[in-house]
Enzyme design. Structure first.
Site, mmCIF file in Angstrom:
data_model
loop_
_atom_site.group_PDB
_atom_site.id
_atom_site.type_symbol
_atom_site.label_atom_id
_atom_site.label_comp_id
_atom_site.label_asym_id
_atom_site.label_seq_id
_atom_site.Cartn_x
_atom_site.Cartn_y
_atom_site.Cartn_z
ATOM 1 N N ASP A 20 1.012 -1.173 -0.179
ATOM 2 C CA ASP A 20 0.251 -0.021 0.024
ATOM 3 C C ASP A 20 1.032 1.217 -0.061
ATOM 4 O OD1 ASP A 20 -2.327 1.648 0.463
ATOM 5 O OD2 ASP A 20 -1.314 1.826 2.473
ATOM 6 N N ASP A 44 -0.120 4.981 0.720
ATOM 7 C CA ASP A 44 -0.346 6.173 1.700
ATOM 8 C C ASP A 44 -0.193 5.535 3.001
ATOM 9 O OD1 ASP A 44 -1.027 7.746 -0.487
ATOM 10 O OD2 ASP A 44 -3.048 7.609 -0.265
ATOM 11 N N ASP A 74 -12.434 26.641 -4.538
ATOM 12 C CA ASP A 74 -13.149 25.905 -5.517
ATOM 13 C C ASP A 74 -13.192 24.527 -5.188
ATOM 14 O OD1 ASP A 74 -13.315 27.964 -7.378
ATOM 15 O OD2 ASP A 74 -11.358 27.679 -7.902
ATOM 16 N N THR A 113 -2.503 1.265 -4.752
ATOM 17 C CA THR A 113 -3.171 2.193 -4.089
ATOM 18 C C THR A 113 -4.379 2.752 -4.736
ATOM 19 O OG1 THR A 113 -2.557 4.701 -3.715
ATOM 20 C CG2 THR A 113 -1.378 3.582 -5.668
ATOM 21 N N ALA A 114 -4.969 3.472 -4.182
ATOM 22 C CA ALA A 114 -6.364 3.945 -4.615
ATOM 23 C C ALA A 114 -6.062 5.411 -5.417
ATOM 24 C CB ALA A 114 -7.459 4.391 -3.652
ATOM 25 N N LYS A 174 -8.718 -3.686 -4.203
ATOM 26 C CA LYS A 174 -7.339 -3.935 -4.061
ATOM 27 C C LYS A 174 -7.335 -5.352 -4.425
ATOM 28 C CE LYS A 174 -5.381 0.201 -1.870
ATOM 29 N NZ LYS A 174 -4.450 0.552 -0.657
ATOM 30 N N ASP A 229 -1.198 0.146 6.131
ATOM 31 C CA ASP A 229 -1.467 0.636 7.240
ATOM 32 C C ASP A 229 -2.874 0.710 7.713
ATOM 33 O OD1 ASP A 229 -2.523 3.791 6.993
ATOM 34 O OD2 ASP A 229 -1.971 2.747 5.284
ATOM 35 N N ASN A 247 -8.933 -1.052 6.017
ATOM 36 C CA ASN A 247 -9.572 -1.060 4.760
ATOM 37 C C ASN A 247 -8.891 -2.321 3.907
ATOM 38 O OD1 ASN A 247 -11.685 0.668 5.108
ATOM 39 N ND2 ASN A 247 -10.164 2.389 4.992
#
Length: 309
Positions: free
Chosen positions: A62, A64, A90, A169-170, A214, A237, A240
């Protein structure tokens, strides 16, 4: 990046979308890895556990808060903000749409689809090469110094043993591939936005590479690479990523959140925590980090939109 022509029916089940996202990410990762050259030198001592080299084993990391401190997409957004590509005000509508279900813990399909469509509509029409080019610059400015040396050493141990190492990773696959290449890794599995002729269509292939998706991506890549998942390792970490960690024979909890730490201890998974003092104590930080990641990702989309106009 080759043109991606799959379409995702709105009524496709969540499981089917996860499978599609996983397969698309695995294909993108394999194609990217085919052009990669060599590996980066190690940045740490040999880990205190054995990593057995064999051609049917690989490692999945993973990104992050596992490999990198913070969220990659957030750091990407910071770089764009520094370049005055967008104004903070924005971000409000898009950040709220996506942060709502993250903080509330409610993954309402209709709400998630609305948030996804809003962000993708901004990216639509932009070139994939533009995103990659920006990512290269921002990696040097914000990301390189945030790589955890301990996790980097774990990845290098697998590389030294002759195994392939993949980020999972997402984050957008284009950004993930930049990071993997800079670290000398084999490649990356990430969220795949559909593109035709190198231009984003405004659609995703499947869904964001998160949670079960994933696991499907790792499963698809393992099948394509003839890997034995019982001999592979995975690192994360976040709770999820328990579906991904549960796939392999050697799961590791790295800088774990409270839920993953508890789960890992119950199943006697290996744990590593490279945070120090105050940072390590803040096991509730993933929720806040998630908001930052959403804001950063939205910032990136808005910046590209502004740049085209």
């Amino acid at each position: 990046m080759a043109a991606l022509r799959w379409l995702t029916p709105r009524r496709r089940s969540a499981t089917a979308r996860s499978v599609l996202a996983g397969e698309a990410s695995a294909e993108a990762a394999r194609k990217s890895a085919q052009s990669a050259e060599g590996t980066a030198p190690g940045t740490g001592s040999e880990p205190d556990f054995p990593v057995h080299g064999d051609d049917r084993a690989a490692a999945f990391f993973d990104l992050d808060n596992t490999v990198m401190q913070g969220a990659a997409i957030f750091h990407f957004g910071r770089g764009l903000h520094k370049r005055k590509f967008f104004e903070t005000r924005d971000l409000a509508r898009f950040a709220w749409q996506q942060a709502y279900f993250r903080l509330a813990g409610l993954e309402d399909p209709e709400h998630m689809q609305d948030a996804r469509d809003s962000a993708l509509s901004i990216v639509k029409g932009h070139r994939v090469s533009e995103l990659r080019s920006i990512g290269e610059e921002i990696y040097d400015e914000y990301m390189a110094e945030r790589i955890w040396p301990g996790t980097r050493a774990l990845a290098q141990a697998h590389l030294d043993a002759g195994q392939k190492v993949w980020l999972v990773t997402a984050a957008p696959v284009e950004i993930a591939q930049v990071i993997a290449r800079r670290l000398g890794l084999t490649g990356a599995l990430g969220t795949v936005a559909e593109s035709i002729g190198g231009v984003y269509t405004g659609k995703l292939v499947g869904e964001p590479l998160h949670g079960p998706a994933k696991a499907e991506a790792v499963r698809a890549l393992a099948a394509a690479e003839a890997l034995d998942l019982s001999r592979c390792a995975a690192y994360s970490d976040s709770h999820n990523d328990i579906p991904m960690l549960s796939l392999v024979g050697h799961p590791y909890a790295i800088n774990p959140d409270s839920k993953l730490r508890k789960h890992a201890r119950e199943l006697e998974w290996r744990l590593r925590d490279y945070r120090t003092g105050r940072k390590a104590a803040k096991v509730g930080i993933p929720a806040a980090a998630g908001v930052g990641a959403v804001a950063g990702g939205t910032a990136a989309a808005i910046a590209l939109h502004r740049r085209r106009r």
